[in-house]
Design a protein around this motif. Structure first.
Motif, PDB file in Angstrom:
ATOM      1  N   MET A 105       0.703  -1.239  -0.070  1.00 17.47           N
ATOM      2  CA  MET A 105       0.030  -0.011  -0.021  1.00 17.47           C
ATOM      3  C   MET A 105       0.831   1.200   0.143  1.00 17.47           C
ATOM      4  O   MET A 105       0.635   2.456  -0.536  1.00 17.47           O
ATOM      5  N   GLN A 106       2.004   1.265   0.782  1.00 13.62           N
ATOM      6  CA  GLN A 106       3.070   2.378   0.769  1.00 13.62           C
ATOM      7  C   GLN A 106       3.564   2.634  -0.717  1.00 13.62           C
ATOM      8  O   GLN A 106       3.584   3.804  -1.144  1.00 13.62           O
ATOM      9  N   ALA A 107       4.030   1.508  -1.176  1.00 10.26           N
ATOM     10  CA  ALA A 107       4.321   1.645  -2.577  1.00 10.26           C
ATOM     11  C   ALA A 107       3.426   2.278  -3.719  1.00 10.26           C
ATOM     12  O   ALA A 107       3.683   3.323  -4.334  1.00 10.26           O
ATOM     13  N   LEU A 108       2.026   1.852  -3.579  1.00 11.54           N
ATOM     14  CA  LEU A 108       1.241   2.488  -4.272  1.00 11.54           C
ATOM     15  C   LEU A 108       0.945   4.016  -4.198  1.00 11.54           C
ATOM     16  O   LEU A 108       0.691   4.691  -5.017  1.00 11.54           O
ATOM     17  N   SER A 109       0.790   4.267  -2.876  1.00 11.07           N
ATOM     18  CA  SER A 109       0.839   5.634  -2.268  1.00 11.07           C
ATOM     19  C   SER A 109       1.960   6.648  -2.813  1.00 11.07           C
ATOM     20  O   SER A 109       1.718   7.672  -3.628  1.00 11.07           O
ATOM     21  N   LEU A 110       3.204   6.046  -2.811  1.00 12.71           N
ATOM     22  CA  LEU A 110       4.169   6.906  -3.346  1.00 12.71           C
ATOM     23  C   LEU A 110       4.030   7.014  -4.947  1.00 12.71           C
ATOM     24  O   LEU A 110       4.481   7.995  -5.329  1.00 12.71           O
TER      25      LEU A 110
END
Length: 266
Positions: free
Chosen positions: A1-6
């Motif tokens: 999820m963090q990767a997608l947000s970035l």
């Protein structure tokens, strides 16, 4: 999820920078190169953590499709930002930045790659030079498109809008060939290091990549030789540049798309 947000944040920043540069080229807003560079640099800062995450578990001889997209996008943006400090190539941001952001989004939504061993130094040289060559020549492709639009506008006696926003035609042509010379040097290093450091290229599914990369090298070499000796320029240079980049695109991503996406062997 963090990767997608970035990835989403990087995409939005890249899109904002490209949009401003696009409006600048159409003479709808004043040029703000520092704003474009700043937005793109912020996008790259969001992009880099995803690149760093690849080196712990996806350092393959031939990276997967999505890993290649992430690394190539970051490389192209970084090269464009650095080059724009010395040469008037920021116009290429209208094509480079959205494509880098879109590639990053697609990669962030893809399944996580499988673990693999780290690259030996020689193979790492091949991988880095390959990515740098493609990044520089991708910028050359966007530069060629802008040059083609500028050429067509001048032939139609349209001297406003894009023609006013871009550097003079001779400068645009000179920049195009400088990019091609740089890309050719890096592509030559990539091809030579591949022959030296990669073993059994057929077993590694690299035969098609080698053949197409050599074909692209021949196209660019022919263009540079003919420009120097025969005076090739204008739309002929544009067409040969785009043709060489298309072949190189097939070399880098053609088989990976078939293997990773269509056949599910990534």
């Amino acid at each position: 999820m963090q990767a997608l947000s970035l990835a989403v944040l990087a995409f939005l920043l890249y899109l904002a920078a490209a949009s401003w540069q696009g409006l600048t080229l159409t003479r709808r807003v004043a040029p703000r190169p520092m704003l474009v560079r700043g937005l793109a640099a912020l996008g790259l800062l969001c992009h880099l953590p995803l690149v760093a995450g690849l080196f712990g578990h996806d350092a393959q001889v031939l990276p997967g499709l999505y890993a290649s997209m992430v690394m190539l996008g970051a490389m192209a943006v970084a090269v464009l930002l650095v080059a724009s400090l010395f040469k008037p190539v920021l116009g290429a941001a209208v094509g480079v930045l959205p494509l880098a952001g879109l590639a990053l989004l697609l990669a962030a939504m893809a399944p996580a790659p499988l673990p693999s061993e780290a690259l030996p130094p020689g193979v790492a040289l091949h991988a880095v030079s390959s990515l740098l060559a493609f990044a520089v020549l991708a910028i050359a492709a966007v530069q060629a498109v802008l040059l083609g639009l500028q050429n067509r506008a001048l032939r139609q006696h349209q001297v406003r809008g894009l023609v006013q926003a871009l550097p003079p035609l001779t400068t645009m042509e000179r920049l195009l060939f400088e990019l091609i010379w740089t890309g050719m040097a890096l592509l030559t290093l990539a091809i030579l290091s591949g022959f030296v450091f990669l073993d059994n290229m057929f077993a590694q599914h690299l035969a098609h990549k080698t053949i197409l990369s050599l074909a692209a090298w021949v196209i660019f070499a022919t263009l540079l030789f003919s420009h120097h000796r025969l005076g090739w320029r204008g739309m002929r240079a544009v067409r040969w540049t785009l043709g060489g980049c298309a072949v190189l695109l097939l070399a880098y991503f053609g088989s990976r798309f078939v293997l990773d996406v269509l056949l599910g062997r990534g």
